[in-house]
Design an enzyme around this catalytic site. Sequence first.
Site, PDB file in Angstrom:
ATOM      1  N   GLY A 174      -5.582 -12.404   8.562  1.00 51.94           N
ATOM      2  CA  GLY A 174      -4.302 -11.693   8.510  1.00 51.94           C
ATOM      3  C   GLY A 174      -4.234 -10.621   9.575  1.00 51.94           C
ATOM      4  N   PHE A 178      -3.282  -1.780  12.063  1.00 54.80           N
ATOM      5  CA  PHE A 178      -3.978  -1.316  13.270  1.00 54.80           C
ATOM      6  C   PHE A 178      -4.669  -2.442  14.046  1.00 54.80           C
ATOM      7  CE2 PHE A 178      -3.895   2.271  10.327  1.00 54.80           C
ATOM      8  CZ  PHE A 178      -3.329   3.248  11.132  1.00 54.80           C
ATOM      9  N   GLY A 179      -4.681  -3.646  13.511  1.00 57.98           N
ATOM     10  CA  GLY A 179      -5.370  -4.747  14.187  1.00 57.98           C
ATOM     11  C   GLY A 179      -5.534  -5.927  13.248  1.00 57.98           C
ATOM     12  N   VAL A 181      -7.302  -8.594  10.502  1.00 58.56           N
ATOM     13  CA  VAL A 181      -8.138  -8.590   9.306  1.00 58.56           C
ATOM     14  C   VAL A 181      -8.875  -9.923   9.280  1.00 58.56           C
ATOM     15  CG1 VAL A 181      -8.225  -8.373   6.799  1.00 58.56           C
ATOM     16  CG2 VAL A 181      -6.445  -7.174   8.095  1.00 58.56           C
ATOM     17  N   ASP A 292       2.322   3.729  -2.895  1.00 57.31           N
ATOM     18  CA  ASP A 292       2.784   2.414  -2.431  1.00 57.31           C
ATOM     19  C   ASP A 292       2.208   1.311  -3.307  1.00 57.31           C
ATOM     20  OD1 ASP A 292       4.113   0.568  -0.891  1.00 57.31           O
ATOM     21  OD2 ASP A 292       2.632   0.535   0.716  1.00 57.31           O
ATOM     22  N   ARG A 296       1.939  -6.638  -3.509  1.00 53.97           N
ATOM     23  CA  ARG A 296       1.395  -6.989  -2.186  1.00 53.97           C
ATOM     24  C   ARG A 296       0.153  -6.158  -1.848  1.00 53.97           C
ATOM     25  NH1 ARG A 296       5.992  -4.197  -1.550  1.00 53.97           N
ATOM     26  NH2 ARG A 296       5.806  -2.110  -0.641  1.00 53.97           N
ATOM     27  N   ASN A 297      -0.008  -5.013  -2.524  1.00 51.03           N
ATOM     28  CA  ASN A 297      -1.162  -4.144  -2.266  1.00 51.03           C
ATOM     29  C   ASN A 297      -2.233  -4.237  -3.353  1.00 51.03           C
ATOM     30  OD1 ASN A 297      -0.138  -3.176   0.149  1.00 51.03           O
ATOM     31  ND2 ASN A 297       1.083  -1.606  -0.887  1.00 51.03           N
ATOM     32  N   ASP A 310      -5.046  -0.753  -0.252  1.00 52.57           N
ATOM     33  CA  ASP A 310      -4.123  -0.060   0.662  1.00 52.57           C
ATOM     34  C   ASP A 310      -4.110   1.438   0.416  1.00 52.57           C
ATOM     35  OD1 ASP A 310      -2.221   0.248   2.747  1.00 52.57           O
ATOM     36  OD2 ASP A 310      -0.695   0.544   1.240  1.00 52.57           O
TER      37      ASP A 310
END
Length: 495
Positions: A174, A178-179, A181, A292, A296-297, A310
């Site tokens: 994924g 920041f970059g 996974v 949050d 999804r988290n 997250d």
Amino acid sequence: DQETSYTIIKSKETTITAEGLKPASVYVFQIRARTAAGYGVFSRRFEFETIPVSVAASSDQSQIPIIAVSVTVGVILLAVVIGFLLSGSCCECGCGRASSLCAVAHPSLIWRCGYSKAKQDPEEEKMHFHNGHIKLPGVRTYIDPHTYEDPNQAVHEFAKEIEASCITIERVIGAGEFGEVCSGRLKLPGKRELPVAIKTLKVGYTEKQRRDFLGEASIMGQFDHPNIIHLEGVVTKSKPVMIVTEYMENGSLDTFLKKNDGQFTVIQLVGMLRGIAAGMKYLSDMGYVHRDLAARNILVNSNLVCKVSDFGLSRVLEDDPEAAYTTRGGKIPIRWTAPEAIAFRKFTSASDVWSYGIVMWEVVSYGERPYWEMTNQDVIKAVEEGYRLPSPMDCPAALYQLMLDCWQKDRNSRPKFDEIVNMLDKLIRNPSSLKTLVNASSRVSNLLAEHGSLGSGAYRSVGEWLEAIKMGRYTEIFMENGYSSMDAVAQVTLE
């Protein structure tokens, strides 16, 4: 009415001996089990009183010299500690200032400098000197990495540095903020190989991006709970910079539920919800507000254990498609956020409870999008006017009532996470309580009210509308009964 303290003793055995008890004192014991699914409830209270000091002394006179020596050593150690505190070298931060100056320079370190180490098992108590007494508070408090002058210090205090050579990256699974996974393997010397998830920091990062990226590790490293994603460590001394966590085979909860629509029993779904609530209770006890919380988290492993994830410091959520601008700048996930947090940016554990109610709805509806195709502005307006999401299909009444409790407008009226965990435990222990479903006719009226603009052309056909509300299987029945156009559906009444 007396000042009390408590100690937690952990054991993998079924028997344990409590050492060092005071004579002529009343002790209360409670026991609970911990498994991969989390903590069980505490047992009833067992109360014991130790024998008086005179009886203890007469039973073994040989103890007197030992006690005398112990007292002497204790006095000397206490004198050393007091002298150390007054002399003012700040043992934890290494800044070399006197304690009072250190407190000014590092507000977050006041309770650590000269007191105790912050990095320890969160269920082990820290010793605090308070008015000449040693106190044992119940649980460790979350420390915001932002309060450190040097963010690198926070990372190395809360996260273990891993040699890059111990990590094998296997495949990209994924993309993060920041970059990339990736999944891979971690083999530390003397330990068995583990499957891990690896977040990498993209090339060409700014110092702020590096700080924010590692900030998540500084937060995650402070947590230790079966329903919180576990940090294995970080790679900061070589490139790429990496955060290494446990690997969760089934990925994010929302995607997992959509893939397995209708495949789980109600008890399995409630078990997932119980795990999420247990993780959130732990965070709440630590003083951490998630802000949050959404399906999804939440990550799911191969045993269906759900873990909260997250913990990014970047709460602006700039790239989040679920976010919407607020009048005060910054973005927040409107559909999951409590009204007071949207209007006044008042984020608390109570606003996390609101979000948890939305997660409950997502789980029972197998990953349905909250408020469907309503715009964010419509959601804000509807919720402010008292509208709440209708019950998902085949939802137990007890679960929907808990959702509604989480969505109370007054945040003080919402249940606490420990109350939610207790309630879900009761439902799991008494499965028959989950058999009563929300009244079907009231659910239909809710859905019709929700899609009140049926005749306005929002949906091109009855089938399309039924698919949107996950009732596509009833398309044929609607047609057979003469509801072949959206105008006809719009005229449906309970009668």
